[in-house]
Enzyme design. Structure first.
Site, PDB file in Angstrom:
ATOM      1  N   GLY A 285       3.455   1.096   2.431  1.00  0.00           N
ATOM      2  CA  GLY A 285       3.574   0.376   3.699  1.00  0.00           C
ATOM      3  C   GLY A 285       2.280   0.252   4.485  1.00  0.00           C
ATOM      4  N   SER A 286       1.145   0.261   3.785  1.00  0.00           N
ATOM      5  CA  SER A 286      -0.111   0.115   4.542  1.00  0.00           C
ATOM      6  C   SER A 286      -0.226  -1.294   5.132  1.00  0.00           C
ATOM      7  CB  SER A 286      -1.328   0.463   3.682  1.00  0.00           C
ATOM      8  OG  SER A 286      -1.527  -0.495   2.678  1.00  0.00           O
ATOM      9  N   ASN A 287       0.333  -2.278   4.450  1.00  0.00           N
ATOM     10  CA  ASN A 287       0.340  -3.626   5.048  1.00  0.00           C
ATOM     11  C   ASN A 287       1.278  -3.693   6.251  1.00  0.00           C
ATOM     12  OD1 ASN A 287      -1.382  -5.742   3.685  1.00  0.00           O
ATOM     13  ND2 ASN A 287      -0.476  -4.727   1.909  1.00  0.00           N
TER      14      ASN A 287
ATOM     15  N   ARG B  63      23.012  -7.926  -7.231  1.00  0.00           N
ATOM     16  CA  ARG B  63      21.810  -8.201  -6.439  1.00  0.00           C
ATOM     17  C   ARG B  63      22.124  -9.194  -5.325  1.00  0.00           C
ATOM     18  NH1 ARG B  63      16.818  -6.494  -8.460  1.00  0.00           N
ATOM     19  NH2 ARG B  63      17.394  -4.338  -8.669  1.00  0.00           N
TER      20      ARG B  63
ATOM     21  N   LEU C  99      13.712 -11.763  -4.665  1.00  0.00           N
ATOM     22  CA  LEU C  99      14.757 -12.166  -3.718  1.00  0.00           C
ATOM     23  C   LEU C  99      15.779 -13.069  -4.398  1.00  0.00           C
ATOM     24  CD1 LEU C  99      12.786 -13.024  -0.459  1.00  0.00           C
ATOM     25  CD2 LEU C  99      13.534 -10.808  -1.304  1.00  0.00           C
TER      26      LEU C  99
ATOM     27  N   ASN D  50       4.957 -13.585   1.877  1.00  0.00           N
ATOM     28  CA  ASN D  50       4.651 -12.474   0.967  1.00  0.00           C
ATOM     29  C   ASN D  50       3.137 -12.330   0.847  1.00  0.00           C
ATOM     30  OD1 ASN D  50       5.055 -10.462  -1.071  1.00  0.00           O
ATOM     31  ND2 ASN D  50       4.651 -11.993  -2.653  1.00  0.00           N
TER      32      ASN D  50
ATOM     33  N   HIS E  69       0.144 -10.897  -1.837  1.00  0.00           N
ATOM     34  CA  HIS E  69      -0.061 -10.552  -3.248  1.00  0.00           C
ATOM     35  C   HIS E  69      -1.543 -10.228  -3.459  1.00  0.00           C
ATOM     36  CE1 HIS E  69       0.849 -10.464  -7.482  1.00  0.00           C
ATOM     37  NE2 HIS E  69      -0.246 -11.178  -7.700  1.00  0.00           N
TER      38      HIS E  69
ATOM     39  N   SER F 233      -3.691 -13.027  -1.421  1.00  0.00           N
ATOM     40  CA  SER F 233      -3.101 -14.289  -0.956  1.00  0.00           C
ATOM     41  C   SER F 233      -1.861 -14.001  -0.121  1.00  0.00           C
ATOM     42  CB  SER F 233      -2.637 -15.138  -2.146  1.00  0.00           C
ATOM     43  OG  SER F 233      -3.632 -15.244  -3.134  1.00  0.00           O
TER      44      SER F 233
ATOM     45  N   ASP G  36       9.338 -18.670  -2.209  1.00  0.00           N
ATOM     46  CA  ASP G  36      10.460 -19.455  -2.733  1.00  0.00           C
ATOM     47  C   ASP G  36      11.204 -18.613  -3.762  1.00  0.00           C
ATOM     48  OD1 ASP G  36       8.962 -19.594  -5.032  1.00  0.00           O
ATOM     49  OD2 ASP G  36       8.433 -21.705  -4.828  1.00  0.00           O
TER      50      ASP G  36
ATOM     51  N   ASP H 174       5.956 -14.417  -6.475  1.00  0.00           N
ATOM     52  CA  ASP H 174       4.570 -14.749  -6.124  1.00  0.00           C
ATOM     53  C   ASP H 174       4.302 -16.248  -6.194  1.00  0.00           C
ATOM     54  OD1 ASP H 174       4.121 -11.972  -5.932  1.00  0.00           O
ATOM     55  OD2 ASP H 174       3.694 -11.864  -8.078  1.00  0.00           O
TER      56      ASP H 174
ATOM     57  N   LYS I  61      -8.073  -3.378   1.527  1.00  0.00           N
ATOM     58  CA  LYS I  61      -8.739  -3.471   2.848  1.00  0.00           C
ATOM     59  C   LYS I  61      -8.701  -4.910   3.350  1.00  0.00           C
ATOM     60  CE  LYS I  61     -11.947   0.368   2.605  1.00  0.00           C
ATOM     61  NZ  LYS I  61     -12.950   0.669   1.592  1.00  0.00           N
TER      62      LYS I  61
ATOM     63  N   GLU J 173      -6.476  -7.138   2.449  1.00  0.00           N
ATOM     64  CA  GLU J 173      -5.071  -7.481   2.734  1.00  0.00           C
ATOM     65  C   GLU J 173      -4.730  -7.151   4.184  1.00  0.00           C
ATOM     66  OE1 GLU J 173      -1.995  -6.344  -0.112  1.00  0.00           O
ATOM     67  OE2 GLU J 173      -3.545  -5.942  -1.585  1.00  0.00           O
TER      68      GLU J 173
HETATM   69  C1  GAR Z   1      -0.129  -4.440  -1.863  1.00  0.00           C
HETATM   70  O1  GAR Z   1      -1.333  -4.434  -2.571  1.00  0.00           O
HETATM   71  C2  GAR Z   1       0.591  -5.765  -2.049  1.00  0.00           C
HETATM   72  O2  GAR Z   1      -0.274  -6.865  -2.108  1.00  0.00           O
HETATM   73  C3  GAR Z   1       1.267  -5.544  -3.381  1.00  0.00           C
HETATM   74  O3  GAR Z   1       1.767  -4.225  -3.293  1.00  0.00           O
HETATM   75  C4  GAR Z   1       0.871  -3.443  -2.469  1.00  0.00           C
HETATM   76  C5  GAR Z   1       1.682  -2.738  -1.414  1.00  0.00           C
HETATM   77  O4  GAR Z   1       0.880  -1.865  -0.660  1.00  0.00           O
HETATM   78  N1  GAR Z   1       2.295  -6.515  -3.622  1.00  0.00           N
HETATM   79  C6  GAR Z   1       2.523  -7.061  -4.817  1.00  0.00           C
HETATM   80  O5  GAR Z   1       1.941  -6.721  -5.829  1.00  0.00           O
HETATM   81  C7  GAR Z   1       3.598  -8.156  -4.834  1.00  0.00           C
HETATM   82  N2  GAR Z   1       3.640  -8.819  -6.084  1.00  0.00           N
HETATM   83  P1  GAR Z   1       1.406  -1.284   0.726  1.00  0.00           P
HETATM   84  O6  GAR Z   1       2.809  -0.731   0.481  1.00  0.00           O
HETATM   85  O7  GAR Z   1       0.430  -0.187   1.065  1.00  0.00           O
HETATM   86  O8  GAR Z   1       1.414  -2.405   1.737  1.00  0.00           O
END
Ligand code: GAR
Length: 198
Positions: free
Chosen positions: A13-15, A67, A95, A109, A111, A143, A148, A152, A179, A181
């Site tokens: 969850g850093s993002n 799902r 999703l 999202n 990526h 990115s 959709d 990705d 960083k 992101e």
């Molecule tokens: C991030 O690098 C994100 O871009 C990636 O998972 C990581 C989550 O980090 N997502 C994907 O690869 C989606 N296809 P976080 O939990 O520290 O935010």
């Protein structure tokens, strides 16, 4: 009225943290995170939400028969809180079902690659960076795109680039991109809100 954001996460969850922090700075002051949902009990994203005083829900896909019904439940939770925008931040389930329609064009999202390259099924975490290094790419990055029905996939909003260095390992590349992101996601959300949700 602030734009209500929900974040779906599976891991660290850093993002999510970058988005939360941005909502109390100039970058994203027009928005607030009102809900965090994780599909894994141990996701540190849940802890980050609690620390920030944000409602955190663990919803276990294994306790739903399909799902489809899992995502129906998620969609209900989002709608009950009048969420305007859903941000996937390291959320690793594809999703399905009503969320795609009911939150159409309100799902983003992030990526860790320069889409449309190095995205799709199985392309997450270190797999992405391994593939980039194996392909001998000179640059990579991250990115933010509108979601959709495919992994990705969907219109790209913003990207940031980094150089791939000769000595890079998947881990050093991942760290450098992460960083970026953290700068990219709040900026892209801001842009999206200004353009389409205001
Ligand atoms: C991030 O690098 C994100 O871009 C990636 O998972 C990581 C989550 O980090 N997502 C994907 O690869 C989606 N296809 P976080 O939990 O520290 O935010």
């Amino acid at each position: 009225m602030k734009v209500k954001i929900a974040v779906l996460a599976s891991g660290n969850g850093s993002n999510l943290q970058a988005i939360i922090d941005a909502t109390s700075s100039e970058v994203l002051k027009l928005a607030e995170v009102v809900l965090v949902i994780a599909n894994k009990k141990e996701a540190f994203a849940l802890e980050r939400a609690k620390r920030a005083g944000i409602e955190a829900l663990f919803l276990d896909p294994l306790s739903f028969s399909t799902r489809f019904s899992y995502f129906e439940k998620i969609t209900d939770e989002l709608e009950n809180r009048k969420v305007d925008l859903v941000c996937l931040a390291g959320f690793l389930l594809k999703l399905e079902g009503p969320i795609l329609k009911r939150f159409s064009k309100r799902l983003l999202n992030i990526h860790p690659a320069l889409l449309p390259k190095f995205g799709g099924k199985g392309m997450y975490g270190h797999h992405v960076h391994e593939a980039v290094l194996k392909a001998g790419e000179k640059e990579s990055g991250c990115s933010v795109h509108v979601v959709d029905q495919d992994f990705d996939h969907g219109p790209i909003l913003l990207q940031r680039k980094v150089l791939v260095l000769p000595e890079d390992t998947p881990q050093t590349l991942a760290d450098r991109i992460l960083k970026e992101e953290h700068l990219l996601y709040p900026e892209a959300i801001h842009l999206y809100i200004q353009k389409y949700l205001k």
